[in-house]
Design a protein around this motif. Structure first.
Motif, PDB file in Angstrom:
ATOM      1  N   UNK A 218     -11.000 -37.950 -49.082  1.00  0.00           N
ATOM      2  CA  UNK A 218     -12.151 -38.565 -48.411  1.00  0.00           C
ATOM      3  C   UNK A 218     -11.701 -39.722 -47.521  1.00  0.00           C
ATOM      4  N   UNK A 219     -10.765 -40.537 -48.039  1.00  0.00           N
ATOM      5  CA  UNK A 219     -10.266 -41.657 -47.248  1.00  0.00           C
ATOM      6  C   UNK A 219      -9.627 -41.146 -45.958  1.00  0.00           C
ATOM      7  N   UNK A 220      -8.845 -40.080 -46.076  1.00  0.00           N
ATOM      8  CA  UNK A 220      -8.109 -39.579 -44.918  1.00  0.00           C
ATOM      9  C   UNK A 220      -8.973 -38.766 -43.971  1.00  0.00           C
ATOM     10  N   UNK A 221      -9.859 -37.937 -44.509  1.00  0.00           N
ATOM     11  CA  UNK A 221     -10.563 -36.943 -43.689  1.00  0.00           C
ATOM     12  C   UNK A 221     -12.075 -37.109 -43.635  1.00  0.00           C
ATOM     13  N   UNK A 222     -12.627 -38.083 -44.353  1.00  0.00           N
ATOM     14  CA  UNK A 222     -14.060 -38.322 -44.314  1.00  0.00           C
ATOM     15  C   UNK A 222     -14.819 -37.546 -45.374  1.00  0.00           C
ATOM     16  N   UNK A 223     -16.108 -37.883 -45.485  1.00  0.00           N
ATOM     17  CA  UNK A 223     -16.994 -37.205 -46.434  1.00  0.00           C
ATOM     18  C   UNK A 223     -17.597 -35.959 -45.804  1.00  0.00           C
ATOM     19  N   UNK A 224     -18.021 -35.043 -46.662  1.00  0.00           N
ATOM     20  CA  UNK A 224     -18.753 -33.869 -46.197  1.00  0.00           C
ATOM     21  C   UNK A 224     -20.247 -34.076 -46.412  1.00  0.00           C
ATOM     22  N   UNK A 225     -21.041 -33.840 -45.364  1.00  0.00           N
ATOM     23  CA  UNK A 225     -22.494 -33.895 -45.474  1.00  0.00           C
ATOM     24  C   UNK A 225     -23.071 -32.648 -44.811  1.00  0.00           C
ATOM     25  N   UNK A 226     -24.358 -32.448 -44.980  1.00  0.00           N
ATOM     26  CA  UNK A 226     -25.075 -31.426 -44.216  1.00  0.00           C
ATOM     27  C   UNK A 226     -25.912 -32.136 -43.153  1.00  0.00           C
ATOM     28  N   UNK A 227     -26.151 -31.453 -42.040  1.00  0.00           N
ATOM     29  CA  UNK A 227     -26.903 -32.043 -40.930  1.00  0.00           C
ATOM     30  C   UNK A 227     -27.848 -30.988 -40.359  1.00  0.00           C
ATOM     31  N   UNK A 228     -29.123 -31.375 -40.240  1.00  0.00           N
ATOM     32  CA  UNK A 228     -30.123 -30.428 -39.740  1.00  0.00           C
ATOM     33  C   UNK A 228     -30.976 -31.088 -38.669  1.00  0.00           C
ATOM     34  N   UNK A 229     -31.215 -30.358 -37.588  1.00  0.00           N
ATOM     35  CA  UNK A 229     -32.101 -30.794 -36.513  1.00  0.00           C
ATOM     36  C   UNK A 229     -33.237 -29.790 -36.427  1.00  0.00           C
ATOM     37  N   UNK A 230     -34.471 -30.270 -36.518  1.00  0.00           N
ATOM     38  CA  UNK A 230     -35.624 -29.379 -36.455  1.00  0.00           C
ATOM     39  C   UNK A 230     -36.695 -29.985 -35.554  1.00  0.00           C
ATOM     40  N   UNK A 231     -37.701 -29.187 -35.221  1.00  0.00           N
ATOM     41  CA  UNK A 231     -38.751 -29.614 -34.307  1.00  0.00           C
ATOM     42  C   UNK A 231     -40.067 -29.801 -35.043  1.00  0.00           C
ATOM     43  N   UNK A 232     -40.822 -30.820 -34.654  1.00  0.00           N
ATOM     44  CA  UNK A 232     -42.172 -30.983 -35.194  1.00  0.00           C
ATOM     45  C   UNK A 232     -43.076 -29.903 -34.600  1.00  0.00           C
ATOM     46  N   UNK A 233     -44.254 -29.726 -35.178  1.00  0.00           N
ATOM     47  CA  UNK A 233     -45.159 -28.665 -34.719  1.00  0.00           C
ATOM     48  C   UNK A 233     -45.619 -28.852 -33.279  1.00  0.00           C
ATOM     49  N   UNK A 234     -45.731 -30.099 -32.843  1.00  0.00           N
ATOM     50  CA  UNK A 234     -46.223 -30.354 -31.487  1.00  0.00           C
ATOM     51  C   UNK A 234     -45.096 -30.744 -30.522  1.00  0.00           C
ATOM     52  N   UNK A 235     -43.862 -30.425 -30.871  1.00  0.00           N
ATOM     53  CA  UNK A 235     -42.740 -30.735 -29.981  1.00  0.00           C
ATOM     54  C   UNK A 235     -42.845 -29.898 -28.700  1.00  0.00           C
ATOM     55  N   UNK A 236     -42.644 -30.485 -27.516  1.00  0.00           N
ATOM     56  CA  UNK A 236     -42.839 -29.771 -26.250  1.00  0.00           C
ATOM     57  C   UNK A 236     -41.689 -28.847 -25.864  1.00  0.00           C
ATOM     58  N   UNK A 237     -40.623 -28.796 -26.647  1.00  0.00           N
ATOM     59  CA  UNK A 237     -39.471 -27.964 -26.282  1.00  0.00           C
ATOM     60  C   UNK A 237     -39.127 -26.987 -27.398  1.00  0.00           C
ATOM     61  N   UNK A 238     -38.318 -25.990 -27.071  1.00  0.00           N
ATOM     62  CA  UNK A 238     -37.600 -25.174 -28.030  1.00  0.00           C
ATOM     63  C   UNK A 238     -36.111 -25.482 -27.865  1.00  0.00           C
ATOM     64  N   UNK A 239     -35.362 -25.376 -28.929  1.00  0.00           N
ATOM     65  CA  UNK A 239     -33.942 -25.682 -28.836  1.00  0.00           C
ATOM     66  C   UNK A 239     -33.204 -24.687 -27.948  1.00  0.00           C
ATOM     67  N   UNK A 240     -33.781 -23.514 -27.752  1.00  0.00           N
ATOM     68  CA  UNK A 240     -33.162 -22.497 -26.892  1.00  0.00           C
ATOM     69  C   UNK A 240     -33.481 -22.702 -25.414  1.00  0.00           C
ATOM     70  N   UNK A 241     -34.344 -23.688 -25.106  1.00  0.00           N
ATOM     71  CA  UNK A 241     -34.683 -23.969 -23.697  1.00  0.00           C
ATOM     72  C   UNK A 241     -33.482 -24.564 -22.965  1.00  0.00           C
TER      73      UNK A 241
END
Length: 330
Positions: A218-241
């Motif tokens: 961990x000291x040498x290479x860092x911690x492992x985490x999960x990361x998620x990006x999602x859209x709210x229901x009224x978001x004006x974009x799609x990630x594929x745009x």
């Protein structure tokens, strides 16, 4: 940016004439920016907490499963378990004593429970009971939990009655939920008192180097985490745009950002839809430039700021727990 180098000095003790000296986690030596070397060393120490296994809790009727909105939730009554299980308390105390002696920062289970008991266990808005384990992890924020499983089997014959013990200790990284080390002893022909006096130290001495190696990584290479990006229901974009005339999509930008900001570009994309992108095994640095802790929440906060700077789109940092980063784009 200066690189982080590490050296394990524990195994040099023999050549220095200190072969019998008990090893300490702070034997790890780190060379980095002199201004924050001390902070880096402190951040590298694993903070431990010992908790009973779900099987032990269930045996003592200290584990229930509640259903709310169709979703099952495990509720653990660890305080009740401590009151009921005197033998388990003896094992936990012995394990705590060992790790404290060799320099691991360790949170006492009973004292930590007393601290959070001053808070409301029931949520004021929806009256949902909260799990003691979840409260502990979010309040104390250990790096690792040592999950204890102890069982005593009694075999009765015609003229004799024999007792055998099974004891297991699993080391789990609370950021990634990985089991990184296990000590497992089955059908030991001795009493618990005999094991605590003669056997437990030897088993822990076998387990400890595995913890040391993991945290050195961990000291040498860092911690492992999960990361998620999602859209709210009224978001004006799609990630594929597409966001420019060159055909780049928001998903392309997000993926490039994660790879650029993950340590050594280490990240595994596991979901890519028009509404969500998710990554696992994202390696992040232990510390920021000033030597203070860098975690999943900080990683998500950095993303949120740079996403707004680039696209002028608002988002919220909804990271939960210790190793789950979540950004919701509004």
């Amino acid at each position: 940016m200066k690189y982080l180098y590490y050296i394990l000095l524990a195994f040099c003790c023999v050549s220095c004439g200190q072969g019998n000296k008990q090893k300490n986690i702070t034997d790890i030596s780190i060379s980095e920016n002199k201004a924050n070397t001390v902070n880096v060393i402190n951040q590298a120490k694993p903070k431990l907490m010992i908790i009973p296994s779900d099987r032990m809790l269930k045996d003592e009727k200290c584990l229930t499963i509640n259903t709310f909105n169709g979703k099952e939730t495990i509720i653990r009554d660890i305080s009740g378990f401590i009151v009921k299980s005197e033998k388990s308390n003896s094992i936990i105390s012995a394990i705590q004593k060992y790790f404290i002696q060799i320099g691991y920062p360790l949170n006492d289970l009973e004292q930590s429970l007393k601290a959070i008991n001053d808070r409301q266990i029931l949520d004021e808005t929806d009256n949902i009971a909260k799990d003691a384990k979840t409260l502990l992890l979010n309040t104390v924020s250990p790096d690792m939990i040592l999950e204890l499983d102890y069982q005593e089997n009694i075999i009765t014959g015609r003229t004799s009655r024999k007792s055998y013990i099974n004891i297991a200790l699993s080391a789990i990284d609370v950021y990634s939920d990985k089991v990184i080390a296990v000590s497992n002893k089955n059908n030991l022909d001795m009493s618990l008192d005999e094991y605590l006096e003669k056997g437990i130290t030897k088993d822990l001495e076998t387990l400890e180097p595995q913890l040391r190696n993991y945290f050195t990584d961990i000291v040498a290479n860092g911690r492992e985490i999960s990361f998620r990006v999602t859209l709210s229901n009224d978001c004006p974009i799609n990630l594929s745009d597409m966001y420019n005339n060159e055909g780049d999509t928001y998903s392309d930008w997000i993926r490039r950002w994660v790879i650029t900001n993950a340590k050594n570009g280490s990240a595994n994309m596991v979901s890519n839809t028009k509404k969500e992108m998710a990554f696992t095994n994202v390696r992040i640095s232990n510390v920021m430039d000033d030597g203070t802790q860098f975690n999943a929440y900080e990683f998500a906060g950095k993303f949120r700021k740079e996403f707004f700077k680039t696209f002028s789109l608002q988002s919220s940092n909804n990271s939960q727990g210790l190793g789950n980063a979540l950004v919701i784009i509004n």
